[in-house]
Write an enzyme that holds these catalytic residues in place. Structure first.
Site, PDB file in Angstrom:
ATOM      1  N   ARG A  72       0.842  -1.214   0.000  1.00 22.60           N
ATOM      2  CA  ARG A  72       0.000   0.000   0.000  1.00 22.60           C
ATOM      3  C   ARG A  72       0.871   1.255   0.000  1.00 22.60           C
ATOM      4  O   ARG A  72       0.568   2.251  -0.646  1.00 22.60           O
ATOM      5  CB  ARG A  72      -0.958   0.005   1.192  1.00 22.60           C
ATOM      6  N   GLN A 103     -10.477  10.052   7.320  1.00 25.23           N
ATOM      7  CA  GLN A 103     -10.350   8.633   7.669  1.00 25.23           C
ATOM      8  C   GLN A 103      -9.185   8.008   6.907  1.00 25.23           C
ATOM      9  O   GLN A 103      -8.813   6.873   7.143  1.00 25.23           O
ATOM     10  CB  GLN A 103     -11.637   7.881   7.309  1.00 25.23           C
ATOM     11  N   VAL A 105      -5.510   7.156   5.396  1.00 25.28           N
ATOM     12  CA  VAL A 105      -4.162   6.979   5.968  1.00 25.28           C
ATOM     13  C   VAL A 105      -3.085   7.201   4.898  1.00 25.28           C
ATOM     14  O   VAL A 105      -1.918   6.954   5.138  1.00 25.28           O
ATOM     15  CB  VAL A 105      -4.015   5.566   6.578  1.00 25.28           C
ATOM     16  N   ASP A 106      -3.520   7.723   3.723  1.00 30.55           N
ATOM     17  CA  ASP A 106      -2.599   7.791   2.574  1.00 30.55           C
ATOM     18  C   ASP A 106      -1.736   9.049   2.546  1.00 30.55           C
ATOM     19  O   ASP A 106      -0.907   9.209   1.658  1.00 30.55           O
ATOM     20  CB  ASP A 106      -3.401   7.665   1.257  1.00 30.55           C
ATOM     21  N   HIS A 133      -7.638   7.777  11.593  1.00 27.01           N
ATOM     22  CA  HIS A 133      -7.188   6.381  11.491  1.00 27.01           C
ATOM     23  C   HIS A 133      -5.681   6.260  11.349  1.00 27.01           C
ATOM     24  O   HIS A 133      -5.181   5.203  10.979  1.00 27.01           O
ATOM     25  CB  HIS A 133      -7.895   5.699  10.313  1.00 27.01           C
ATOM     26  N   CYS A 141       5.992   1.803  17.884  1.00 30.32           N
ATOM     27  CA  CYS A 141       6.531   0.596  18.518  1.00 30.32           C
ATOM     28  C   CYS A 141       5.400  -0.236  19.122  1.00 30.32           C
ATOM     29  O   CYS A 141       4.414   0.293  19.637  1.00 30.32           O
ATOM     30  CB  CYS A 141       7.535   0.983  19.614  1.00 30.32           C
ATOM     31  N   THR A 206     -16.892   9.412   1.324  1.00 28.30           N
ATOM     32  CA  THR A 206     -16.985   8.363   2.335  1.00 28.30           C
ATOM     33  C   THR A 206     -18.397   7.802   2.343  1.00 28.30           C
ATOM     34  O   THR A 206     -19.369   8.543   2.299  1.00 28.30           O
ATOM     35  CB  THR A 206     -16.599   8.856   3.747  1.00 28.30           C
ATOM     36  N   ALA A 249     -14.801  13.794  -6.556  1.00 28.56           N
ATOM     37  CA  ALA A 249     -14.154  14.888  -5.834  1.00 28.56           C
ATOM     38  C   ALA A 249     -13.364  15.779  -6.790  1.00 28.56           C
ATOM     39  O   ALA A 249     -13.419  17.007  -6.703  1.00 28.56           O
ATOM     40  CB  ALA A 249     -13.228  14.300  -4.761  1.00 28.56           C
TER      41      ALA A 249
HETATM   42  N1  APR Z   1     -14.837  11.024  -5.599  1.00 25.87           N
HETATM   43  C1  APR Z   1     -15.596  11.054  -4.470  1.00 25.87           C
HETATM   44  N2  APR Z   1     -16.088   9.946  -3.876  1.00 25.87           N
HETATM   45  C2  APR Z   1     -15.804   8.768  -4.457  1.00 25.87           C
HETATM   46  C3  APR Z   1     -15.024   8.641  -5.629  1.00 25.87           C
HETATM   47  C4  APR Z   1     -14.536   9.839  -6.198  1.00 25.87           C
HETATM   48  N3  APR Z   1     -13.802   9.824  -7.319  1.00 25.87           N
HETATM   49  N4  APR Z   1     -14.929   7.315  -5.945  1.00 25.87           N
HETATM   50  C5  APR Z   1     -15.618   6.637  -4.998  1.00 25.87           C
HETATM   51  N5  APR Z   1     -16.156   7.509  -4.120  1.00 25.87           N
HETATM   52  C6  APR Z   1     -16.983   7.227  -2.941  1.00 25.87           C
HETATM   53  C7  APR Z   1     -17.745   5.937  -2.978  1.00 25.87           C
HETATM   54  O1  APR Z   1     -18.976   6.124  -3.687  1.00 25.87           O
HETATM   55  C8  APR Z   1     -17.977   5.696  -1.486  1.00 25.87           C
HETATM   56  O2  APR Z   1     -19.146   6.360  -1.028  1.00 25.87           O
HETATM   57  O3  APR Z   1     -16.118   7.104  -1.833  1.00 25.87           O
HETATM   58  C9  APR Z   1     -16.758   6.326  -0.835  1.00 25.87           C
HETATM   59  C10 APR Z   1     -15.747   5.315  -0.347  1.00 25.87           C
HETATM   60  O4  APR Z   1     -16.334   4.591   0.701  1.00 25.87           O
HETATM   61  P1  APR Z   1     -15.485   3.422   1.393  1.00 25.87           P
HETATM   62  O5  APR Z   1     -14.835   2.609   0.334  1.00 25.87           O
HETATM   63  O6  APR Z   1     -16.391   2.774   2.392  1.00 25.87           O
HETATM   64  O7  APR Z   1     -14.312   4.193   2.133  1.00 25.87           O
HETATM   65  P2  APR Z   1     -14.404   4.977   3.498  1.00 25.87           P
HETATM   66  O8  APR Z   1     -15.785   5.540   3.708  1.00 25.87           O
HETATM   67  O9  APR Z   1     -13.271   5.923   3.533  1.00 25.87           O
HETATM   68  O10 APR Z   1     -14.147   3.817   4.585  1.00 25.87           O
HETATM   69  C11 APR Z   1     -14.074   4.243   5.945  1.00 25.87           C
HETATM   70  O11 APR Z   1     -13.479   1.982   6.568  1.00 25.87           O
HETATM   71  O12 APR Z   1     -12.284   0.081   6.058  1.00 25.87           O
HETATM   72  C12 APR Z   1     -12.315   1.203   6.876  1.00 25.87           C
HETATM   73  O13 APR Z   1     -10.447   2.254   7.854  1.00 25.87           O
HETATM   74  C13 APR Z   1     -11.096   2.063   6.635  1.00 25.87           C
HETATM   75  O14 APR Z   1     -10.967   4.483   6.680  1.00 25.87           O
HETATM   76  C14 APR Z   1     -11.683   3.385   6.142  1.00 25.87           C
HETATM   77  C15 APR Z   1     -13.112   3.353   6.673  1.00 25.87           C
END
Ligand code: APR
Length: 258
Positions: A72, A103, A105-106, A133, A141, A206, A249
Protein backbone atom coordinates in the site's frame (compact mmCIF):
# COMPACT_ATOMS: atom_id res chain seq x y z
CA UNK A 1 -32.51 21.03 -8.27
CA UNK A 2 -30.16 20.67 -11.24
CA UNK A 3 -26.43 20.27 -10.67
CA UNK A 4 -25.57 23.91 -11.37
CA UNK A 5 -28.20 25.16 -8.93
CA UNK A 6 -27.12 22.59 -6.33
CA UNK A 7 -23.50 23.64 -6.74
CA UNK A 8 -24.40 27.31 -6.27
CA UNK A 9 -26.52 26.50 -3.21
CA UNK A 10 -23.64 24.52 -1.71
CA UNK A 11 -21.16 27.31 -2.49
CA UNK A 12 -23.34 29.84 -0.64
CA UNK A 13 -23.87 27.53 2.36
CA UNK A 14 -20.12 26.95 2.76
CA UNK A 15 -19.15 30.57 2.12
CA UNK A 16 -21.65 31.80 4.73
CA UNK A 17 -20.47 29.33 7.38
CA UNK A 18 -17.80 30.84 9.67
CA UNK A 19 -16.78 27.33 10.81
CA UNK A 20 -16.91 24.27 8.57
CA UNK A 21 -16.18 20.63 9.42
CA UNK A 22 -14.92 18.68 6.42
CA UNK A 23 -14.96 14.85 6.63
CA UNK A 24 -13.21 12.84 3.94
CA UNK A 25 -12.85 9.18 3.13
CA UNK A 26 -11.17 6.98 0.57
CA UNK A 27 -13.24 8.41 -2.27
CA UNK A 28 -11.30 11.69 -2.31
CA UNK A 29 -8.17 9.68 -3.14
CA UNK A 30 -9.81 7.44 -5.76
CA UNK A 31 -8.85 9.72 -8.67
CA UNK A 32 -5.26 9.63 -7.43
CA UNK A 33 -5.29 5.88 -8.01
CA UNK A 34 -5.66 4.81 -4.37
CA UNK A 35 -8.34 2.08 -4.14
CA UNK A 36 -11.34 2.66 -1.90
CA UNK A 37 -12.48 0.00 0.55
CA UNK A 38 -16.04 -0.86 -0.42
CA UNK A 39 -17.54 -1.03 -3.83
CA UNK A 40 -16.65 -2.77 -7.08
CA UNK A 41 -12.88 -2.10 -7.00
CA UNK A 42 -12.55 -1.74 -3.23
CA UNK A 43 -9.67 -3.21 -1.22
CA UNK A 44 -12.01 -5.37 0.79
CA UNK A 45 -13.03 -7.11 -2.46
CA UNK A 46 -9.65 -8.87 -2.62
CA UNK A 47 -8.60 -8.91 1.01
CA UNK A 48 -10.37 -9.78 4.25
CA UNK A 49 -9.93 -6.93 6.76
CA UNK A 50 -9.68 -9.46 9.58
CA UNK A 51 -6.68 -11.06 7.85
CA UNK A 52 -4.69 -7.85 7.51
CA UNK A 53 -6.04 -4.88 9.44
CA UNK A 54 -6.44 -6.18 13.01
CA UNK A 55 -4.03 -6.53 15.98
CA UNK A 56 -4.74 -10.27 15.92
CA UNK A 57 -3.64 -10.51 12.28
CA UNK A 58 -0.42 -8.66 13.12
CA UNK A 59 0.29 -10.86 16.14
CA UNK A 60 -0.41 -13.96 14.04
CA UNK A 61 1.67 -12.97 11.02
CA UNK A 62 3.45 -9.59 11.22
CA UNK A 63 5.33 -10.42 8.03
CA UNK A 64 2.11 -10.74 5.98
CA UNK A 65 0.66 -7.54 7.45
CA UNK A 66 3.87 -5.61 6.78
CA UNK A 67 3.94 -7.03 3.26
CA UNK A 68 0.42 -5.65 2.67
CA UNK A 69 1.23 -2.24 4.12
CA UNK A 70 4.48 -2.16 2.15
CA UNK A 71 2.44 -2.77 -0.98
CA UNK A 72 0.00 0.00 0.00
CA UNK A 73 2.90 2.37 0.74
CA UNK A 74 4.34 1.69 -2.70
CA UNK A 75 0.92 2.23 -4.28
CA UNK A 76 0.42 5.56 -2.50
CA UNK A 77 4.00 6.72 -3.17
CA UNK A 78 3.23 6.38 -6.90
CA UNK A 79 0.08 8.50 -6.49
CA UNK A 80 -0.25 12.26 -6.35
CA UNK A 81 -2.87 14.49 -4.74
CA UNK A 82 -5.66 15.06 -7.26
CA UNK A 83 -7.61 18.21 -8.13
CA UNK A 84 -10.01 17.51 -5.28
CA UNK A 85 -7.25 17.36 -2.63
CA UNK A 86 -5.67 20.52 -4.04
CA UNK A 87 -8.93 22.50 -4.29
CA UNK A 88 -9.67 21.63 -0.66
CA UNK A 89 -6.14 22.58 0.48
CA UNK A 90 -6.23 25.93 -1.32
CA UNK A 91 -9.70 26.65 0.08
CA UNK A 92 -8.50 25.90 3.60
CA UNK A 93 -5.42 28.10 3.18
CA UNK A 94 -7.51 30.89 1.70
CA UNK A 95 -10.03 31.24 4.54
CA UNK A 96 -10.36 30.67 8.28
CA UNK A 97 -12.52 28.30 10.27
CA UNK A 98 -12.21 25.01 8.37
CA UNK A 99 -11.32 21.77 10.20
CA UNK A 100 -10.48 18.77 8.04
CA UNK A 101 -11.07 15.33 9.56
CA UNK A 102 -9.98 12.39 7.44
CA UNK A 103 -10.35 8.63 7.67
CA UNK A 104 -7.62 8.23 5.08
CA UNK A 105 -4.16 6.98 5.97
CA UNK A 106 -2.60 7.79 2.57
CA UNK A 107 -1.15 11.19 3.60
CA UNK A 108 -2.38 12.75 0.34
CA UNK A 109 -4.10 15.61 2.20
CA UNK A 110 -0.74 16.42 3.81
CA UNK A 111 1.01 16.37 0.44
CA UNK A 112 -1.71 18.60 -1.05
CA UNK A 113 -1.36 21.05 1.86
CA UNK A 114 2.38 21.33 1.28
CA UNK A 115 1.91 21.78 -2.49
CA UNK A 116 -0.76 24.46 -2.04
CA UNK A 117 1.23 26.27 0.66
CA UNK A 118 4.33 26.32 -1.54
CA UNK A 119 2.30 27.80 -4.40
CA UNK A 120 0.95 30.45 -1.99
CA UNK A 121 4.28 31.02 -0.26
CA UNK A 122 2.78 30.20 3.10
CA UNK A 123 2.46 27.70 5.94
CA UNK A 124 0.67 24.36 5.18
CA UNK A 125 -0.52 23.73 8.74
CA UNK A 126 -4.05 25.24 8.39
CA UNK A 127 -4.76 22.66 5.66
CA UNK A 128 -3.42 19.62 7.55
CA UNK A 129 -6.00 16.98 8.52
CA UNK A 130 -6.99 15.48 11.81
CA UNK A 131 -6.09 11.83 11.10
CA UNK A 132 -8.70 9.63 12.76
CA UNK A 133 -7.19 6.38 11.49
CA UNK A 134 -3.47 7.28 11.57
CA UNK A 135 -1.10 7.20 8.61
CA UNK A 136 0.75 4.50 6.68
CA UNK A 137 3.58 7.05 6.50
CA UNK A 138 4.13 6.63 10.26
CA UNK A 139 5.33 3.74 12.41
CA UNK A 140 5.02 3.08 16.12
CA UNK A 141 6.53 0.60 18.52
CA UNK A 142 4.55 -2.43 19.67
CA UNK A 143 6.08 -2.12 23.14
CA UNK A 144 7.24 1.41 24.07
CA UNK A 145 5.83 4.80 23.10
CA UNK A 146 8.26 5.40 20.23
CA UNK A 147 6.60 6.71 17.08
CA UNK A 148 7.95 8.37 13.95
CA UNK A 149 7.13 9.56 10.47
CA UNK A 150 8.60 7.03 8.10
CA UNK A 151 7.51 5.23 4.99
CA UNK A 152 10.74 3.54 4.05
CA UNK A 153 10.39 0.30 2.10
CA UNK A 154 10.01 -2.66 4.45
CA UNK A 155 11.82 -5.96 3.87
CA UNK A 156 9.01 -8.34 4.79
CA UNK A 157 10.74 -11.46 3.47
CA UNK A 158 11.40 -12.71 7.00
CA UNK A 159 10.40 -11.94 10.60
CA UNK A 160 14.00 -10.93 11.30
CA UNK A 161 14.01 -8.28 8.55
CA UNK A 162 10.89 -6.48 9.80
CA UNK A 163 11.49 -2.96 11.22
CA UNK A 164 12.57 -2.80 14.87
CA UNK A 165 12.17 0.02 17.36
CA UNK A 166 15.37 2.10 17.64
CA UNK A 167 14.60 2.70 21.32
CA UNK A 168 13.76 -0.76 22.65
CA UNK A 169 14.28 -3.17 19.77
CA UNK A 170 10.69 -4.42 19.69
CA UNK A 171 8.79 -4.83 16.43
CA UNK A 172 7.49 -1.65 14.80
CA UNK A 173 3.98 -1.57 13.30
CA UNK A 174 2.19 0.78 10.92
CA UNK A 175 0.78 3.70 12.93
CA UNK A 176 -2.76 3.10 11.70
CA UNK A 177 -5.93 2.22 13.60
CA UNK A 178 -6.94 -1.41 13.01
CA UNK A 179 -10.38 -2.88 13.34
CA UNK A 180 -11.17 -3.37 17.01
CA UNK A 181 -8.66 -0.72 18.13
CA UNK A 182 -9.41 2.61 19.76
CA UNK A 183 -8.89 5.74 17.70
CA UNK A 184 -6.25 8.23 18.93
CA UNK A 185 -7.92 10.21 21.73
CA UNK A 186 -6.46 13.61 20.76
CA UNK A 187 -7.77 13.20 17.20
CA UNK A 188 -11.23 12.23 18.47
CA UNK A 189 -11.30 15.16 20.90
CA UNK A 190 -10.33 17.65 18.18
CA UNK A 191 -12.88 16.19 15.73
CA UNK A 192 -15.59 16.23 18.40
CA UNK A 193 -14.85 19.86 19.28
CA UNK A 194 -15.01 20.84 15.60
CA UNK A 195 -18.34 19.02 15.19
CA UNK A 196 -19.78 20.87 18.20
CA UNK A 197 -18.85 24.28 16.77
CA UNK A 198 -19.36 23.79 13.03
CA UNK A 199 -21.85 25.99 11.20
CA UNK A 200 -21.83 23.62 8.21
CA UNK A 201 -20.38 20.25 7.22
CA UNK A 202 -18.88 19.05 3.94
CA UNK A 203 -18.54 15.27 3.45
CA UNK A 204 -16.45 14.01 0.55
CA UNK A 205 -15.79 10.45 -0.57
CA UNK A 206 -16.98 8.36 2.33
CA UNK A 207 -19.79 5.81 2.41
CA UNK A 208 -20.39 6.68 6.07
CA UNK A 209 -20.14 3.01 7.04
CA UNK A 210 -17.64 3.43 9.88
CA UNK A 211 -17.95 5.09 13.29
CA UNK A 212 -17.01 7.30 14.99
CA UNK A 213 -15.95 9.12 11.79
CA UNK A 214 -19.45 9.26 10.30
CA UNK A 215 -20.79 10.38 13.67
CA UNK A 216 -18.94 13.68 13.55
CA UNK A 217 -20.81 14.70 10.39
CA UNK A 218 -24.09 13.46 11.85
CA UNK A 219 -23.47 15.50 15.02
CA UNK A 220 -23.38 18.66 12.91
CA UNK A 221 -26.69 17.71 11.28
CA UNK A 222 -28.25 17.03 14.71
CA UNK A 223 -27.41 20.64 15.59
CA UNK A 224 -29.53 21.61 12.55
CA UNK A 225 -26.57 22.81 10.52
CA UNK A 226 -26.45 22.17 6.76
CA UNK A 227 -24.62 19.19 5.28
CA UNK A 228 -23.16 19.13 1.78
CA UNK A 229 -22.23 15.69 0.40
CA UNK A 230 -19.92 15.11 -2.57
CA UNK A 231 -19.94 11.53 -3.88
CA UNK A 232 -20.66 9.82 -7.21
CA UNK A 233 -22.64 7.14 -5.41
CA UNK A 234 -25.12 6.69 -2.57
CA UNK A 235 -23.92 7.34 0.99
CA UNK A 236 -25.35 7.00 4.49
CA UNK A 237 -25.49 10.81 4.63
CA UNK A 238 -27.70 11.38 1.58
CA UNK A 239 -31.02 11.47 3.46
CA UNK A 240 -29.78 14.21 5.83
CA UNK A 241 -27.92 16.33 3.26
CA UNK A 242 -29.03 19.89 2.47
CA UNK A 243 -27.25 19.45 -0.86
CA UNK A 244 -25.96 16.26 -2.50
CA UNK A 245 -23.52 16.87 -5.32
CA UNK A 246 -23.35 13.68 -7.36
CA UNK A 247 -19.90 13.52 -8.88
CA UNK A 248 -16.27 12.83 -8.20
CA UNK A 249 -14.15 14.89 -5.83
CA UNK A 250 -11.81 15.90 -8.64
CA UNK A 251 -14.70 17.21 -10.74
CA UNK A 252 -16.84 18.81 -8.02
CA UNK A 253 -14.44 20.33 -5.46
CA UNK A 254 -12.66 22.80 -7.77
CA UNK A 255 -15.89 24.59 -8.84
CA UNK A 256 -17.38 24.15 -5.35
CA UNK A 257 -14.43 25.59 -3.43
CA UNK A 258 -12.58 27.60 -6.05
N1 APR B 1 -14.84 11.02 -5.60
C1 APR B 1 -15.60 11.05 -4.47
N2 APR B 1 -16.09 9.95 -3.88
C2 APR B 1 -15.80 8.77 -4.46
C3 APR B 1 -15.02 8.64 -5.63
C4 APR B 1 -14.54 9.84 -6.20
N3 APR B 1 -13.80 9.82 -7.32
N4 APR B 1 -14.93 7.32 -5.95
C5 APR B 1 -15.62 6.64 -5.00
N5 APR B 1 -16.16 7.51 -4.12
C6 APR B 1 -16.98 7.23 -2.94
C7 APR B 1 -17.75 5.94 -2.98
O1 APR B 1 -18.98 6.12 -3.69
C8 APR B 1 -17.98 5.70 -1.49
O2 APR B 1 -19.15 6.36 -1.03
O3 APR B 1 -16.12 7.10 -1.83
C9 APR B 1 -16.76 6.33 -0.83
C10 APR B 1 -15.75 5.31 -0.35
O4 APR B 1 -16.33 4.59 0.70
P1 APR B 1 -15.48 3.42 1.39
O5 APR B 1 -14.84 2.61 0.33
O6 APR B 1 -16.39 2.77 2.39
O7 APR B 1 -14.31 4.19 2.13
P2 APR B 1 -14.40 4.98 3.50
O8 APR B 1 -15.78 5.54 3.71
O9 APR B 1 -13.27 5.92 3.53
O10 APR B 1 -14.15 3.82 4.59
C11 APR B 1 -14.07 4.24 5.95
O11 APR B 1 -13.48 1.98 6.57
O12 APR B 1 -12.28 0.08 6.06
C12 APR B 1 -12.32 1.20 6.88
O13 APR B 1 -10.45 2.25 7.85
C13 APR B 1 -11.10 2.06 6.63
O14 APR B 1 -10.97 4.48 6.68
C14 APR B 1 -11.68 3.38 6.14
C15 APR B 1 -13.11 3.35 6.67
Amino acid sequence: MDHAAALERARVLLAEAPRVLVLTGAGISAESGVPTFRGPEGLWKDFRPEDLATPEAFARDPRLVWEWYGWRRGLVAACAPNAGHLALAHWMLGRAGVTLVTQNVDALHERAARTAATARGGDPSPALPIRLHGSIARVRCTRCDHGAEGDDPVDATARETLPACPACGALLRPDVVWFGEALPLPAMQRADAAAREADACLVVGTAGAVQPAAGYAMAVVRRRRPLVVVDPGPTAFDGMAEVKLTGSAGAVLPPLLG
